[in-house]
Design an enzyme around this catalytic site. Structure first.
Site: not given
Ligand code: TYM
Length: 335
Positions: A114, A197, A200
């Site tokens: 980032k 991957k 968004k």
């Molecule tokens: P975020 O919002 O980027 O993504 C949400 C969830 O989707 C999964 N994910 C994927 N899994 C497989 N392939 C992909 N291409 C893919 N893109 C996204 C992510 O692994 C995630 O599980 N930091 C986290 C949000 C968060 C969180 C937490 C998660 C904040 N606090 C506590 C678990 C526990 C995030 O940005 O996810």
């Protein structure tokens, strides 16, 4: 006494949910709510690292909540809430930050990425993203955290911070949580643009959203990156082609995958046919979600109710933890 394992996970409200979010996270949430005590939230504090406008933030939070429900999360089985409805999380984040070190935070791959992508906005929230995530998880003393592969390192940081707290106060207070995917390895769903991957914030046309209209899906998939085709029998698939096969593996029938794999190995594959089939299977898979999202979108009363009930339930658990943590740390000592 409640013997169920505690499960927690969250998603940032930065846009519609895509197949990566679904297969990496939400699919597991829906299964896990049947047998565990589950907390699923919308990480609206976390989304502030990119400075959203208030209106966009509100709209995105609402959308993720609707999509959680459309995907099958049920407030009778899980606690669904907004991160910002639990200020206890912010307090725990502050405590954890006192024992989170610059060096270890700077080494986190997502931070480095980032910082490289947005050099003008390397804020402290971005650096301490893993401590806020740890606070989210341990505020409910979670055992299992269903996430995709990209969150593995953040989970490792959570484990470190939880262990550090326990060690510092000589207690086994926080359980050490594990990243989880139903009996298997964590998954990484690829995008349509040939590398990396599904995400968004990747380029236009990379992600397949649950809410995409059939004609949009068809267009995106037909435009997915490929190459000029295999030239030798059984040759290894380059990344862009492997990505399309990976999508097929999660969405299409095993027979379909086998058929195209065979065609590839014999060098007779026509990528147009593969994409057409993939588009059909994606549409068939996403259509029920899209209909459900449409139904829920006009139901403000349900959305409000879900948020209110969830906040109340989540607060009970968070307040209990923060009260104990304050005591452990040494606040409010009587005499
Ligand atoms: P975020 O919002 O980027 O993504 C949400 C969830 O989707 C999964 N994910 C994927 N899994 C497989 N392939 C992909 N291409 C893919 N893109 C996204 C992510 O692994 C995630 O599980 N930091 C986290 C949000 C968060 C969180 C937490 C998660 C904040 N606090 C506590 C678990 C526990 C995030 O940005 O996810």
């Amino acid at each position: 006494m409640n013997q169920k394992e505690i499960v927690l996970s969250g998603i940032r409200p930065t846009g519609n949910l895509h197949l990566g979010n679904y297969f990496g996270a939400v699919k597991n949430f829906v299964k896990m709510q049947e047998t565990n005590e589950c907390f699923f939230f919308i990480a609206d504090y976390h989304s502030l690292t990119t400075h959203p406008k208030p209106k966009d933030l509100q709209g995105n939070v609402r959308q993720v909540l609707i999509e959680y429900l459309a995907a099958g999360l049920d407030i009778e089985k899980s606690t669904l809430y907004l991160q910002s409805d639990l200020p206890e999380t912010a307090e725990l984040y502050l405590f954890l930050n006192m024992n989170a070190y610059l060096g270890e935070l700077e080494r986190v791959t997502t931070f480095k990425e980032k910082a490289r992508k947005q050099p003008n906005n390397v804020n402290a929230g971005l650096l301490t993203y893993p401590t806020l995530m740890a606070a989210d998880i341990i505020i409910h003393k979670a055992h299992k955290v269903p996430v995709g592969k990209d969150q593995e390192q953040n989970l490792e940081m959570t484990r470190t911070f939880a262990r550090r707290f326990n060690h510092m106060y000589g207690l086994e207070y926080f359980p050490i949580p594990t990243a989880y995917n139903f009996g298997e390895q964590l998954v990484k769903i690829p995008g349509l643009d040939g590398s990396g991957k599904m995400g968004k914030s990747e380029g236009e046309g990379n992600a397949i959203f649950l809410n995409d209209e059939p004609k949009v899906l068809k267009k995106k998939i037909m435009r997915a990156v490929t190459d000029s085709g295999p030239t030798q029998m059984n040759q290894e698939k380059p990344e862009a082609i492997q990505n399309l096969f990976t999508l097929m593996e999660v969405l299409s029938s095993p027979d379909t995958v086998e058929y195209f794999d065979d065609q590839y190995n014999k060098c007779t594959i026509r990528y147009g046919d593969l994409k057409k089939q993939l588009a059909e299977d994606v549409i068939q898979f996403t259509e029920p979600f899209r209909q459900k999202i449409k139904e829920l979108s006009s139901n403000d009363a349900i959305i409000q109710k879900v948020m209110d009930i969830g906040a109340e339930k989540a607060r009970v658990s968070a307040q209990r933890t923060i009260k104990e943590v304050r005591e452990i740390i040494g606040f409010r000592k009587i005499h």
